[in-house]
Structure formats: C-alpha cells, structure tokens
Design a protein around this motif. Structure first.
Motif, PDB file in Angstrom:
ATOM      1  N   ARG A 135      69.159 134.759  -1.804  1.00 15.39           N
ATOM      2  CA  ARG A 135      70.029 135.595  -2.627  1.00 15.39           C
ATOM      3  C   ARG A 135      69.474 135.725  -4.048  1.00 15.39           C
ATOM      4  NH1 ARG A 135      75.693 132.745  -2.006  1.00 15.39           N
ATOM      5  NH2 ARG A 135      74.306 130.967  -2.231  1.00 15.39           N
ATOM      6  N   ILE A 136      69.885 136.748  -4.733  1.00 13.10           N
ATOM      7  CA  ILE A 136      69.361 137.041  -6.070  1.00 13.10           C
ATOM      8  C   ILE A 136      70.235 136.350  -7.114  1.00 13.10           C
ATOM      9  CG2 ILE A 136      68.857 138.871  -7.733  1.00 13.10           C
ATOM     10  CD1 ILE A 136      68.554 140.743  -5.266  1.00 13.10           C
ATOM     11  N   CYS A 137      69.586 135.602  -7.995  1.00  7.86           N
ATOM     12  CA  CYS A 137      70.320 134.917  -9.073  1.00  7.86           C
ATOM     13  C   CYS A 137      69.506 135.051 -10.364  1.00  7.86           C
ATOM     14  CB  CYS A 137      70.563 133.444  -8.719  1.00  7.86           C
ATOM     15  SG  CYS A 137      71.459 132.521  -9.994  1.00  7.86           S
ATOM     16  N   ASN A 138      69.719 136.158 -11.065  1.00  2.00           N
ATOM     17  CA  ASN A 138      68.994 136.366 -12.321  1.00  2.00           C
ATOM     18  C   ASN A 138      69.437 135.374 -13.387  1.00  2.00           C
ATOM     19  OD1 ASN A 138      67.496 138.599 -11.322  1.00  2.00           O
ATOM     20  ND2 ASN A 138      69.265 139.938 -11.645  1.00  2.00           N
ATOM     21  N   ASP A 139      70.722 134.989 -13.363  1.00  2.00           N
ATOM     22  CA  ASP A 139      71.234 134.044 -14.362  1.00  2.00           C
ATOM     23  C   ASP A 139      70.596 132.673 -14.212  1.00  2.00           C
ATOM     24  OD1 ASP A 139      72.812 136.067 -15.274  1.00  2.00           O
ATOM     25  OD2 ASP A 139      74.668 135.349 -14.347  1.00  2.00           O
ATOM     26  N   CYS A 140      70.128 132.360 -12.996  1.00  2.00           N
ATOM     27  CA  CYS A 140      69.539 131.041 -12.764  1.00  2.00           C
ATOM     28  C   CYS A 140      68.237 130.857 -13.540  1.00  2.00           C
ATOM     29  CB  CYS A 140      69.283 130.828 -11.270  1.00  2.00           C
ATOM     30  SG  CYS A 140      70.775 130.850 -10.246  1.00  2.00           S
ATOM     31  N   LYS A 141      67.627 131.970 -13.971  1.00  2.00           N
ATOM     32  CA  LYS A 141      66.371 131.893 -14.711  1.00  2.00           C
ATOM     33  C   LYS A 141      66.584 131.693 -16.207  1.00  2.00           C
ATOM     34  CE  LYS A 141      64.290 135.045 -11.334  1.00  2.00           C
ATOM     35  NZ  LYS A 141      63.673 136.381 -11.127  1.00  2.00           N
ATOM     36  N   LEU A 142      67.842 131.803 -16.649  1.00  2.00           N
ATOM     37  CA  LEU A 142      68.129 131.647 -18.071  1.00  2.00           C
ATOM     38  C   LEU A 142      68.060 130.179 -18.480  1.00  2.00           C
ATOM     39  CD1 LEU A 142      71.170 134.111 -18.369  1.00  2.00           C
ATOM     40  CD2 LEU A 142      68.760 134.575 -18.888  1.00  2.00           C
ATOM     41  N   ALA A 143      67.679 129.958 -19.709  1.00  2.00           N
ATOM     42  CA  ALA A 143      67.591 128.581 -20.212  1.00  2.00           C
ATOM     43  C   ALA A 143      68.966 127.951 -20.315  1.00  2.00           C
ATOM     44  CB  ALA A 143      66.890 128.559 -21.567  1.00  2.00           C
ATOM     45  N   ASP A 144      69.974 128.732 -20.678  1.00  2.00           N
ATOM     46  CA  ASP A 144      71.339 128.216 -20.734  1.00  2.00           C
ATOM     47  C   ASP A 144      72.325 129.368 -20.560  1.00  2.00           C
ATOM     48  OD1 ASP A 144      71.178 129.594 -23.094  1.00  2.00           O
ATOM     49  OD2 ASP A 144      71.209 127.829 -24.383  1.00  2.00           O
ATOM     50  N   LEU A 145      73.555 129.000 -20.282  1.00  2.00           N
ATOM     51  CA  LEU A 145      74.641 129.960 -20.128  1.00  2.00           C
ATOM     52  C   LEU A 145      75.759 129.594 -21.093  1.00  2.00           C
ATOM     53  CD1 LEU A 145      74.920 130.334 -16.240  1.00  2.00           C
ATOM     54  CD2 LEU A 145      74.147 132.083 -17.831  1.00  2.00           C
TER      55      LEU A 145
END
Length: 884
Positions: free
Chosen positions: A667-677
C-alpha cells in the motif's frame, strides 16, 4: 706429445710433493695429468648435478603445468558468499527459528577479534603472514615422517591458504595429486587476495563440530557467546577443533581436548600473542562448554519449532528456492504475534483433548523401553532421551515424557524426563486411569480402567503433566496424558492486511508436522454458504428476499439425491437472512439454482477459496475440499468491506546484505517517508487493493452473519464484548466441524476432524466444538486488538423488516422479530417475491414425521407446480447445516 698440455698447464710454483724422490715423472707433466683428472671429475659431477637439477625442474614444471591447466578458478573466491543460516524473527523482533544446511553465521574479517585469529594461526599456521601460500619446510618434514613410519603416520603440512583451497575448490583426499593442485592454487590465491580475506574465508568455512561451521556459529554453539566475548582459553578451545572435531568432543574426549587447548595456548604464548602471566592464568582455566552443562544453550532461547515457522520454510522454499532459503542467510520478519500464538495453540488443544477424553480410549505413545534398562536411572534416562516423542506440548502445564518403572496393585511409579527423582518416587494414582479403556490386541475395548495397571505396563513410555490447584498453582499429583487422535487447525489474521498473527496446524508439531491449516484439504460444509449468499446479493437479491424451504429431489448419475436440513424439518417461504442464520440447506440449494452454480463458482474462485469449483449443486453446501487458510482469508474480505486480501506469514525478507527482497504490504504511504508528523496525526495509508465485492454486499452479508452469532447456529457458543460475525459448518455425518468468525479487525477460523475422515459423533457440530476455540482465542485477541461496530458503507438505506416473514415494518417498529436491514440507495426493494429455484416436491416424497403432524401449507412454485411446505420456522431450532 705432452708439451702442449704441459706448456699450457705449468704451475709457476708446483707443490713440493712433486719433487719427492718417489715421483718418477717430470714435475710439469705430473701436474698437468693430475689437474686434467680433477677437472674431468668435477666436470662430471657438475654436469650430473646440472642435468639432475634441470630434470627435477623440468619434472616439477611439467607436473605443475599438467595439474595447473584445468584447476578451478581461484578468482571466484573473491566473490564467494558462504552458505549461512536463514533466521526468522517475530513481529516483535524476537528470534523464533533458524534454518540451514550448514549452521554458519558469517563474520567479516574486521569483526573477528585479533585474539581469535591469533589462536587459529598459532594452532594451524604460525607463518601465515609471511609465507606465499605454502610451507616447503613443513611439507618436507611431513614427507620424512611418512617415510619413517612406512606410510602409517601421514600428517598434514597444509597452510591456512592451502586449507582454504582444499575446502573450497578441491576434494579432501590425501593423494599427491591433490597436494600439488593445492599448492598451485595457494600460490595463485596469495596473489589475488590479501591475507585478511584469505583468513576470513578460512574462519567462516571450517567445520568445528556440533553442526557448526565457522567461528561465529561455533562460539555460539560451545559457549553461547559472541566472538568479542571470548577469553583466550575459549579462543584456543575453538582453534583446537579444525584438526578433527569428533576426536576433541568437549564431553566424550574432554581430556584430549584440554591437552590440545593447552598446546594452542602455549603456541600463542611462544608467538607473542599472550604474555607469560596471561598464559599461566588461561592454561589453569577448566574446560567449560554448553555441552558439558557449564553454559545455557542458545537453543534454550529459541521456542520449539512449530507449524508457523515450518510453513514459512515451506512457502519461502517455493518462492526463493530451497537452496537459497537454506543457504542464503535470509532475514525473515514473520507476522506472528508472540503473545497470541500460545493462546491459539492452547485454545485448540483444550478442545481436542476434551473430545479425546470424552471418547475415553487409551492409546499412550506406543513406545516402550526394554525392561533390562529400567534398573538403572542413568540407563532409563538415556533411553527415554533417545526416543522420539512430543516434547512441545503445554496445556495447563508442560507435558513430560515418562517411563513406567513399576506397576503396583493400585498405582504406577514413573520416571520423568528432566525431573529429579524424589524419596518414594513419582506415582500415577489409580483414580487417574479411570477415565479410559484400553484397546486389546483383538481390537476390542476392555472395561473401563479401575487401577493404573489396567492402562499401562512396565516399560511403557507415556506423557504426563502436573495437576495443580487453580488458586495458587500448588502441586497435587502427576496425571496421564496422550496426544488426541482427533486433529484440527486454527488460524487468525488481520482482516485488512492478511497478516497471520496465529496459526496452529494440529495438536503437536513434534507429534505430526502436517499443517492442517494450510495443507489439509477438507470439506467446509455450511461455512461455504456465505459465498452462495454473496453471489445472490450481488445478483439483485436482498436479505429480505424470500426463498422456499421445502423438500427437493435431484436426479444424479448415482441416483436421486434428496438433500435435507440438519433438523430434518422444512420451513416454507423464509427470508435470506434466516436461511443463513439457521443454515438452511434446502434454501441454499434453491438459491444456488436460481443464481447459477457458475456464478457461485466465480465468486468462490475470486475469493481464493477454490481454483476451480465444480458447478454441481452439492458444492453449494461445501462438498468440494479447500483449506482453512483459504477460507479464513476469504472471510477477511467480507470483514474489510470487500477488498482483496493476500494472506501472508511474512512481512519482509532481507538478503544477507540487508537488502529487502520481499515486502508484503504494498500500500502507498507517503506520510511514512516524512521525518515527523504533527501531534495527533497518524500516517495516511492509501489502499491500492483490488475490490472483489461491492461494499454494500459485504456489509449486508456481514450483518447476516452477525445474526448467525447473535441468534443463529452459533448463538450459544460465542459471547464476546464486540460485534462478531461468522458461520458454522458441519459436514455429512459430522466428519468435519467448522467455525469461522470475525470482528471489525481480526478473522479467525477453526476446523476439527480426524485425519482420515470419519464421524465425530451425533452431538458434534461446528458451534459446539469449534465455537469454544474461537471464543477462547478472541476473548484475548479483543483485549489486545480491540474491536468495534462494522463499518457501514456509503449508499446504505436502512429499512426495518420482520425477520420471520421478510415483511416491511414501520420505522418505529421494535421487538425481537425486527431487524434493520441495509438496502442499496436508489433501489427500492420489492417485498413478497418468492423464489424456489425451479424445484418442486415429488408427489410420492413423504415429509418427515415431525412436520407431518404440524399444519402444512400448499405453495405455488415458479414453474407453476404445487408443493406442500411445513410451518413457519422455529428460531429455537439448532441447524448447523451440512452435506445432506
């Protein structure tokens, strides 16, 4: 005649002895003659030596040319990757299993401590860092020893480089031909690789006993330590083993190994690797090892191999190839939940043992120890240890193998593996045997046992466990146990990802490695019916659609087939919801006939239950075999709203270099590549899965299956704090019983049956046997994973209907007969239409007696023919369905 020679050979100052009176020749002539003689003699010697050396050189050159032509490529060693262990880790990062043909942990040269390298160099090749691959002095010394002993004392003179060549590229024989090739290759490899790389190859390839290859694996095997944790005497211990591991066993040949270890320490001292003071300390250390009981084995940290990891082995061997799996050093991240797997195993085992003890037939293990070995504790313990009996069972308490040492008038004394003897011994009392009967030699059953001797004999190997109090777990007595003859399986997975969190393929893996969750093809019975109803709901039917529940007769090549309901009753026109809640076989057949078995088959194949469903009506009742694993995955698609689920036991596989070679969740998780949320935000996962069912259909079916649990065939077995949907299944003569159910996030399924199918008995139903297994597991799973209402898709319009008649009710209606049903928005449901599949009851086909006494009704079928049906359904009737 001598003048030219004499003139050419005169000495300016001839030796005085030539003037002796005894010499009768002229001085110059004598000198010339003697000089000529000496020159001739020396010339002959010189010529002989020169020709000999030339011949030897030519011979060696020829030998090296002949044997050096077709040698294996030494250059391949630069890219060599040795066979290494593939390891499996749980989702929590715990090592749970490992597989290898050669148990090797690869250690790069820069990770091997100098102390370990020095120990091996001192033991095997003290000139390693200075020679060019071979040691001529060592070879010559070995040759001299061989000649002196007449060939009896043939010792090796191989350098570490030569051993690398032998281990990797040549055979291990001691022929001169192999030695020549070894030297040639050693010289070549010394020019191609540096010393550290050669040492790395050697120290990772060598066999060091106990199925350990390489120093890293051996360090773990013998000391349960990493290489960096080894003391000098432990490094010397390992360096003593390459010579002949079997001759230096740490228990059987302890003295010999100690002597060799001390020799290596002495060599390390003489070579300057350890000081005199360190040598005195290390040589005084006792010889300690895991095998001698001085350290805990690394295997103690590993759980026993079970169905889960063995199934990973089977699947990855198919995907990557068996060779790559067993030698590729794969790191496998499994989906298993360490906390829930024991819960699943115990839930299934409780039910299987409960059934087995209800049958009350004693079988034991079938193993015996000869009576002459029972007199000595050492003997019977050794004999018991050598027997193959299950040791991986924990049910209430751990089960132990034991041997019957003595049979008294009432009780039996036993010796228990791993349990020390006590004063008076361990005993099985008479009352512990009174639940069972022993099968006699003629196959008949004896009377119920009254004393222990009615079940066991001296020398019998049995399984026992401690019986303890529920309050504080204090010991009561030892009790006889046995592996049940009946078997089964259980599997649980995440409905959204297909990640299998628990799987038990039988009572005991060590008793039977056959995984009944994935390998046993069984008839699913009525647990298949939801796929018939799914095909109908997608074909325009609704949960309120009326289908006739009346007798059917079908001509088949085997004769007339007259299917029936489990209750042997017929209930007349009935809504679809009731048909699935009460598992009505006749309604299901009529519905399958109306929809078409080809359509039903396409649904079953789309959900992965079958590769090819035969389009015969009996298969609407689950007569074609499939696996529990496939069924549970298909039910997960009902639970998640109709999206494709690919079941998996593996999240990720990495190769020996840490590169990901397989990942399940795509599945696609673009947010997972962010350093933080931002605080309070979770990563947004975009589903790219195939849709296999309309979400409204999935919800309608889920709602109907929730009715199975709330008031249908599973109502008495399932009682959980969150909404649960599911379906029971019982095949003909109760040869297999099933229950598969799901919450909003976890699906779990169970089947129970004999490996060679036979009836479980009249009282065996899916709800009564598999329902408790599901209940035990899910009560713990819900505590961990939670659960909630099933998600309602967009486009649902809720209308109250009467679940007895399918009639529409007012929006404010209430009562036990009222159910709020989901209908598709924009599709106004038409109430009152009845379907019968085109079947009519034969005029000469009598109704069962129970129905005949009740008021009957005559109905008109879709073909215009008349049929007589029974009274309205009784919702207190248990009907689990099956292959009738």
């Amino acid at each position: 005649m001598f003048r030219p020679f004499v003139a050419a050979s005169c000495f300016d100052d001839p030796p005085s002895f030539l003037y002796s009176p005894r010499v009768r020749v002229f001085p110059k002539v004598a000198v010339a003659f003697l000089f000529r003689f000496i020159l001739s003699f020396l010339g002959g010697i010189f010529t002989t030596l020169t020709m000999s050396i030339g011949m030897v050189a030519l011979t060696f050159g020829a030998l090296f040319w002949v044997y050096g032509r077709d040698l294996p490529s030494h250059e391949s060693l630069a890219q060599y990757t040795p066979p290494t262990i593939s390891r499996i880790y749980s989702g929590q990062g715990r090592l749970i299993d490992e597989f290898a043909t050669e148990r090797r942990l690869f250690a790069p040269a820069n990770t091997i401590p100098d102390l370990v390298k020095q120990a091996f160099i001192s033991a095997e090749d003290k000139n390693f860092y200075t020679h060019e691959g071979y040691d001529l002095r060592g070879i010559a010394a070995a040759a001299v020893d061989a000649v002196k002993s007449g060939g009896r004392d043939v010792r090796g003179a191989s350098t570490i480089t030569q051993q690398v060549m032998k281990n990797f590229l040549l055979s291990g024989d001691r022929r001169a031909e192999r030695k020549i090739k070894e030297i040639i290759l050693a010289a070549r490899i010394e020019k191609a690789l540096d010393k550290e790389k050669i040492l790395e190859l050697y120290m990772n390839e060598i066999f060091l006993g106990q199925n350990s290859y390489g120093v890293a694996a051996a360090s773990q095997t013998y000391f349960n330590k990493t290489l960096s944790e080894l003391a000098p005497h432990e490094a010397a211990f390992l360096a003593s083993l390459p010579k002949a591991p079997s001759d230096y066993h740490p228990v059987r040949r302890k003295d010999r190994l100690l002597s060799r270890r001390n020799f290596v320490l002495r060599e390390m001292n003489e070579n300057g690797y350890i000081t005199d003071a360190a040598y005195e300390i290390e040589v005084a250390e006792p010889l300690r090892s895991v095998q001698n009981g001085d350290f805990e084995s690394f295997k103690e940290e590993l759980p026993p191999r079970d169905y889960f990891t063995d199934e990973i082995r089977r699947q990855l061997s198919e995907n990557f190839g068996e060779g790559e799996f067993f030698t590729g050093g794969l790191t496998v991240r499994a989906t298993i939940d360490n906390e829930m797997q024991p819960v699943a195993a115990e839930a299934l085992r409780i039910q299987l043992e409960q059934y087995d003890r209800g049958v009350g037939v004693w079988r034991g293990t079938g193993k015996k120890i000869p009576l002459d070995q029972l007199g000595s504790e050492e003997n019977w313990r050794a004999a018991l240890d050598a027997l193959r009996v299950p040791r991986d069972i924990t049910l209430e308490n751990k089960w132990y193998p034991a041997v019957v040492l003595e049979v008294g008038s009432q009780d039996a004394r036993i010796g228990i593996e791993g349990v020390d003897e006590v004063d008076g011994g361990h005993w099985i009392p008479a009352k512990d045997a009174q639940w069972a009967r022993k099968r006699l030699a003629d196959g008949k059953l004896a009377d119920r046992a009254q004393v222990a001797g009615d079940l066991v004999e001296q020398g019998d190997v049995v399984l026992v466990r401690k019986m303890t109090t529920d309050d504080d777990g204090s010991f009561i007595r030892w009790t006889l146990r046995q592996v049940p003859e009946v078997q089964g399986a259980f599997v649980a997975m995440d409905v959204n990802t297909g990640r299998v969190i628990s799987m038990q393929g039988g009572f005991s893996y060590q008793d039977s490695v056959f995984n009944r969750a994935t390998q046993a093809n069984r008839q699913p019975g009525s647990s298949f019916k939801p796929f018939v109803y799914a095909a109908a709901l997608d074909s325009g039917y609704s949960p309120a659609t009326i289908v006739v529940d009346a007798p059917i007769e079908i001509d088949t090549p085997q004769g007339v087939w007259r299917p029936r309901n489990s209750s042997n009753k017929f209930y007349g026109p009935t809504p679809l919801r009731t048909g699935i809640e009460q598992s009505r076989n006749l309604m299901t057949i009529r519905l399958a006939q109306e929809v078409g078995m080809d359509v039903v088959g396409s649904y079953a194949e789309r959900f992965g239950v079958y590769d090819d469903l035969s389009p015969v009506l009996a298969n609407a009742l689950g007569s074609q075999e499939t696996t529990l694993y496939q069924m549970a995955a298909a039910y997960a698609m009902f639970a998640n709203g109709g999206e494709r689920v690919q079941p998996t036991l593996v999240d990720r596989v990495q190769d020996r270099y840490g590169r990901t070679v397989y990942q399940h969740d795509e599945r696609i998780c673009n947010d997972c590549k962010l350093a933080d949320l931002a605080a309070g935000l979770a990563p947004r996962v975009i589903s790219n899965r195939e849709r296999v069912m309309d979400p409204i259909t999935a919800y309608q079916l889920t709602s109907m299956m929730k009715g199975v649990v709330d008031r249908g065939t599973a109502a008495g077995a399932i009682n959980l704090p969150v909404p649960i949907a599911g379906k029971t299944g019982t095949t003909n003569d109760a040869k297999d019983v099933w229950f598969i159910g799901f919450s909003s996030n976890i699906v779990a399924g169970c089947y129970i049956g004999f490996d060679t199918p036979r009836s479980l008995g009249r009282s065996a139903y899916g709800a009564g046997m598999c329902g408790p297994v599901f209940q035990r597991f899910m009560s713990q799973a819900i505590k961990k994973y939670g659960g909630g209402p099933f998600s309602v898709p967009d486009g649902c319009v809720f209308i109250n209907i009467d679940r007895f008649t399918g009639a529409r009710l007012s929006d404010g209606a209430s009562g036990k007969n009222v159910v709020s049903e989901c209908f598709r928005e924009g599709e106004e449901p038409i109430f009152g239409i009845t379907f019968d599949g085109g079947f009519a009851m034969g005029a000469d086909l009598p109704l069962v007696e129970d129905v005949a006494r009740a008021p009957a009704r005559q109905v008109t079928t879709s073909t215009g023919r008349k049929a007589v049906v029974g009274p309205k359904a009784s919702f207190g009737t248990l009907s689990s369905g099956g292959l009738y």
